[in-house]
Write a protein that holds these residues in place. Structure first.
Motif, PDB file in Angstrom:
ATOM      1  N   ILE A  15       0.837  -1.203   0.000  1.00 54.12           N
ATOM      2  CA  ILE A  15       0.000   0.000   0.000  1.00 54.12           C
ATOM      3  C   ILE A  15       0.873   1.255   0.000  1.00 54.12           C
ATOM      4  CG2 ILE A  15      -1.708   1.326   1.316  1.00 54.12           C
ATOM      5  CD1 ILE A  15      -2.819  -1.316   2.343  1.00 54.12           C
ATOM      6  N   ILE A  16       1.929   1.252   0.808  1.00 56.44           N
ATOM      7  CA  ILE A  16       2.848   2.397   0.862  1.00 56.44           C
ATOM      8  C   ILE A  16       3.505   2.609  -0.501  1.00 56.44           C
ATOM      9  CG2 ILE A  16       5.005   3.245   1.877  1.00 56.44           C
ATOM     10  CD1 ILE A  16       4.183   1.688   4.443  1.00 56.44           C
ATOM     11  N   ALA A  17       3.939   1.511  -1.138  1.00 56.35           N
ATOM     12  CA  ALA A  17       4.578   1.601  -2.455  1.00 56.35           C
ATOM     13  C   ALA A  17       3.612   2.181  -3.488  1.00 56.35           C
ATOM     14  CB  ALA A  17       5.065   0.226  -2.892  1.00 56.35           C
ATOM     15  N   LEU A  18       2.365   1.726  -3.460  1.00 53.62           N
ATOM     16  CA  LEU A  18       1.358   2.239  -4.394  1.00 53.62           C
ATOM     17  C   LEU A  18       1.071   3.711  -4.126  1.00 53.62           C
ATOM     18  CD1 LEU A  18      -1.154  -0.776  -4.430  1.00 53.62           C
ATOM     19  CD2 LEU A  18       0.306  -0.017  -6.323  1.00 53.62           C
ATOM     20  N   GLY A  19       1.073   4.089  -2.840  1.00 53.06           N
ATOM     21  CA  GLY A  19       0.844   5.484  -2.478  1.00 53.06           C
ATOM     22  C   GLY A  19       1.907   6.397  -3.046  1.00 53.06           C
ATOM     23  N   LEU A 415       7.504  -7.039  -1.865  1.00 48.00           N
ATOM     24  CA  LEU A 415       6.218  -6.577  -2.404  1.00 48.00           C
ATOM     25  C   LEU A 415       5.462  -7.689  -3.115  1.00 48.00           C
ATOM     26  CD1 LEU A 415       6.956  -3.032  -3.897  1.00 48.00           C
ATOM     27  CD2 LEU A 415       5.780  -3.606  -1.779  1.00 48.00           C
ATOM     28  N   TRP A 416       6.207  -8.563  -3.797  1.00 47.08           N
ATOM     29  CA  TRP A 416       5.549  -9.548  -4.652  1.00 47.08           C
ATOM     30  C   TRP A 416       5.257 -10.859  -3.923  1.00 47.08           C
ATOM     31  CZ3 TRP A 416       4.405  -6.109  -7.828  1.00 47.08           C
ATOM     32  CH2 TRP A 416       5.327  -5.147  -8.218  1.00 47.08           C
ATOM     33  N   HIS A 417       6.106 -11.178  -2.956  1.00 48.79           N
ATOM     34  CA  HIS A 417       5.891 -12.442  -2.242  1.00 48.79           C
ATOM     35  C   HIS A 417       6.409 -12.312  -0.819  1.00 48.79           C
ATOM     36  CE1 HIS A 417       5.602 -16.717  -1.362  1.00 48.79           C
ATOM     37  NE2 HIS A 417       6.864 -16.700  -0.964  1.00 48.79           N
ATOM     38  N   PHE A 418       5.609 -12.761   0.109  1.00 47.10           N
ATOM     39  CA  PHE A 418       6.054 -12.757   1.512  1.00 47.10           C
ATOM     40  C   PHE A 418       5.591 -14.038   2.173  1.00 47.10           C
ATOM     41  CE2 PHE A 418       5.561 -11.891   6.035  1.00 47.10           C
ATOM     42  CZ  PHE A 418       6.820 -11.371   6.327  1.00 47.10           C
ATOM     43  N   SER A 419       6.546 -14.784   2.726  1.00 44.62           N
ATOM     44  CA  SER A 419       6.238 -16.075   3.359  1.00 44.62           C
ATOM     45  C   SER A 419       6.290 -15.941   4.874  1.00 44.62           C
ATOM     46  CB  SER A 419       7.255 -17.134   2.896  1.00 44.62           C
ATOM     47  OG  SER A 419       7.059 -18.333   3.617  1.00 44.62           O
ATOM     48  N   VAL A 420       5.409 -16.640   5.538  1.00 47.45           N
ATOM     49  CA  VAL A 420       5.402 -16.621   7.002  1.00 47.45           C
ATOM     50  C   VAL A 420       6.462 -17.563   7.570  1.00 47.45           C
ATOM     51  CG1 VAL A 420       2.977 -15.998   7.172  1.00 47.45           C
ATOM     52  CG2 VAL A 420       3.614 -18.416   7.053  1.00 47.45           C
ATOM     53  N   GLY A 421       7.129 -18.292   6.691  1.00 45.16           N
ATOM     54  CA  GLY A 421       8.187 -19.193   7.148  1.00 45.16           C
ATOM     55  C   GLY A 421       7.918 -20.637   6.719  1.00 45.16           C
ATOM     56  N   ASP A 422       8.971 -21.423   6.721  1.00 47.80           N
ATOM     57  CA  ASP A 422       8.836 -22.821   6.325  1.00 47.80           C
ATOM     58  C   ASP A 422       8.140 -23.633   7.416  1.00 47.80           C
ATOM     59  OD1 ASP A 422      10.166 -22.419   3.911  1.00 47.80           O
ATOM     60  OD2 ASP A 422      12.135 -22.662   4.860  1.00 47.80           O
ATOM     61  N   ARG A 423       7.268 -24.534   6.993  1.00 50.22           N
ATOM     62  CA  ARG A 423       6.582 -25.395   7.949  1.00 50.22           C
ATOM     63  C   ARG A 423       7.387 -26.673   8.217  1.00 50.22           C
ATOM     64  NH1 ARG A 423       0.172 -25.093   6.118  1.00 50.22           N
ATOM     65  NH2 ARG A 423      -0.069 -22.842   6.413  1.00 50.22           N
ATOM     66  N   VAL A 424       8.304 -26.984   7.314  1.00 48.23           N
ATOM     67  CA  VAL A 424       9.118 -28.192   7.455  1.00 48.23           C
ATOM     68  C   VAL A 424      10.548 -27.794   7.775  1.00 48.23           C
ATOM     69  CG1 VAL A 424       9.952 -30.282   6.317  1.00 48.23           C
ATOM     70  CG2 VAL A 424       7.655 -29.407   5.800  1.00 48.23           C
ATOM     71  N   ARG A 425      11.155 -28.448   8.750  1.00 50.30           N
ATOM     72  CA  ARG A 425      12.543 -28.184   9.110  1.00 50.30           C
ATOM     73  C   ARG A 425      13.432 -29.283   8.547  1.00 50.30           C
ATOM     74  NH1 ARG A 425      13.567 -25.046  14.588  1.00 50.30           N
ATOM     75  NH2 ARG A 425      11.805 -23.610  14.510  1.00 50.30           N
TER      76      ARG A 425
END
Length: 434
Positions: A15-19, A415-425
């Motif tokens: 949103i900030i980038a678009l602003g 901006l294009w992709h954000f992951s909450v983290g890997d579920r598998v270690r």
């Protein structure tokens, strides 16, 4: 789902980038209006877009001279774009909402926290108010002091306009001027008052609103300051002094000129000497200063002083096998990793941008292209004089780099992709380093 609902569902960074992009496009349109352009002057849209981007990203690189091109109304639009860009689109929007008596919702507060690089959402509205008050005080004092200089050259009304514009540009670390002739502050290189006022505005605008607020609350007592404030002030002082000494050793300039250019290179972009006459070692000093830039939560760009400090501490810790600590605090564990990522991405932007600029403009020397791209990324505005003669491709490249520099490479990357983290270690592998 309509467009507004889709926008509300976007992450804060997007949103900030678009602003910022929207303000740049609106600004380019305002600068193209016939009432914004002086009689007999032709402005191509690419130059209006370039100027608008440079203003909103508080850079100061110019493809056309603002003083010789725009009318007082056009210069007013330009100053407004600089102010919005320096404070940040989100902060300005929040300020307007507060001014008309409305409440900032939870989404708005999250945007402010992201845009102002704050650790906590506590006291956000009070902080936004203090940002506007701080800006008003510094720019007001700066304009009054600058007026005592410009009144000797212009009639009172013109001097007041030039003084206000200069104060806004200096505090927001944007090297624009409306003096005309493309000389920037070179005619004032020996004027002690204007040099000191400009340096003061740049420094306070560059250390960030958080640090200014801390200095006021702590009443300038060093022991009362946080680790962040101590790091910002210490690193800024070391960079200013070391930069001034190195510039004095390489260039035939006064100590005041070396001091001014060392400060200005940290994202402000004003020049009191023609940089095209600087030696390669002198330009290299400026490139390093531009790359490091200002501090988090400020009006400036670059990788930031705190990033540079954490990077040095991490390298020192790895070399000496000791803990990362400073000012009786331990450096947060993830800080070195984040600083490394930011620095690596920034180097990628600068090196890649320099390569592309030299491909599109083969006649540009390596040192000039590197200087231009670093200046764009650091939202500085210094140039060796090649900006007006760049091809359309290189100007578009500079626009993109200024945009990346203002938002930050890490924000752009997520901006294009954000992951909450890997579920598998996975089990750790072995890899030889060094």
């Amino acid at each position: 789902m309509n467009l507004l609902q889709k926008l509300k569902r976007q992450p804060p960074g997007r949103i900030i980038a678009l602003g910022f992009a929207l303000v740049i496009l609106i600004g380019s349109g305002l600068l193209m209006l016939p009432c914004s352009i002086q009689d007999g002057v032709t402005v191509h849209y690419i130059d209006a877009l370039y100027t608008s981007t440079s203003a909103v990203c508080v850079t100061g690189l110019i493809a056309i001279d603002a003083g010789d091109t725009f009318t007082p109304l056009g210069q007013f639009f330009l100053g407004g774009l600089i102010q919005i860009g320096g404070l940040g689109v989100t902060a300005v929007g929040a300020g307007i909402i507060i001014a008309i008596g409305k409440k900032v919702n939870l989404k708005g507060r999250k945007l402010i926290k992201e845009a102002m690089n704050l650790d906590s959402g506590k006291g956000l509205i009070r902080f936004v108010k203090s940002v506007f008050l701080t800006t008003l005080v510094f720019e007001g004092i700066g304009a009054l002091l600058s007026f005592t200089v410009f009144i000797h050259r212009y009639h009172p009304l013109k001097a007041a306009g030039v003084s206000l514009f200069h104060s806004v540009a200096a505090f927001n670390n944007s090297g624009f001027d409306i003096l005309g002739g493309g000389t920037n502050l070179i005619p004032y290189q020996d004027n002690i008052m204007l040099n000191l006022v400009t340096c003061g505005l740049i420094v306070f605008g560059g250390i960030g609103f958080l640090v200014i607020r801390e200095l006021v609350d702590a009443r300038l007592r060093w022991k009362k300051l946080s680790m962040h404030a101590k790091v910002v002030i210490s690193v800024s002082a070391v960079l200013i002094l070391s930069g001034a000494v190195m510039l004095k050793l390489t260039e035939n300039i006064s100590w005041m000129g070396a001091f001014f250019n060392s400060i200005s290179a940290r994202t402000a972009g004003f020049s009191t000497y023609p940089l095209k006459e600087f030696t390669t070692p002198g330009l290299l000093v400026l490139i390093v200063l531009m790359f490091i830039g200002a501090s988090p939560g400020s009006t400036g760009g670059g990788i930031k002083t705190s990033t540079f400090f954490v990077l040095l501490q991490g390298l020192k810790s790895a070399a000496t096998n000791s803990g990362e600590k400073a000012f009786h605090y331990a450096v947060p564990k993830d800080s070195f990793r984040k600083a490394s990522v930011i620095t690596f991405l920034a180097l990628g932007v600068v090196i890649g941008g320099t390569y592309l600029m030299m491909v599109m403009d083969p006649g540009v020397a390596l040192r000039d292209a590197l200087f231009e791209v670093t200046s764009a990324f650091g939202t500085v505005g210094l140039s060796t004089g090649i900006t007006p003669d760049l091809s359309i491709g290189s100007k578009l490249l500079s626009i993109l780099i200024m945009y990346i520099g203002r938002l930050g490479p890490l924000t752009i990357a997520t901006l294009w992709h954000f992951s909450v983290g890997d579920r598998v270690r996975y089990s750790e592998g072995n890899i030889a380093i060094g």
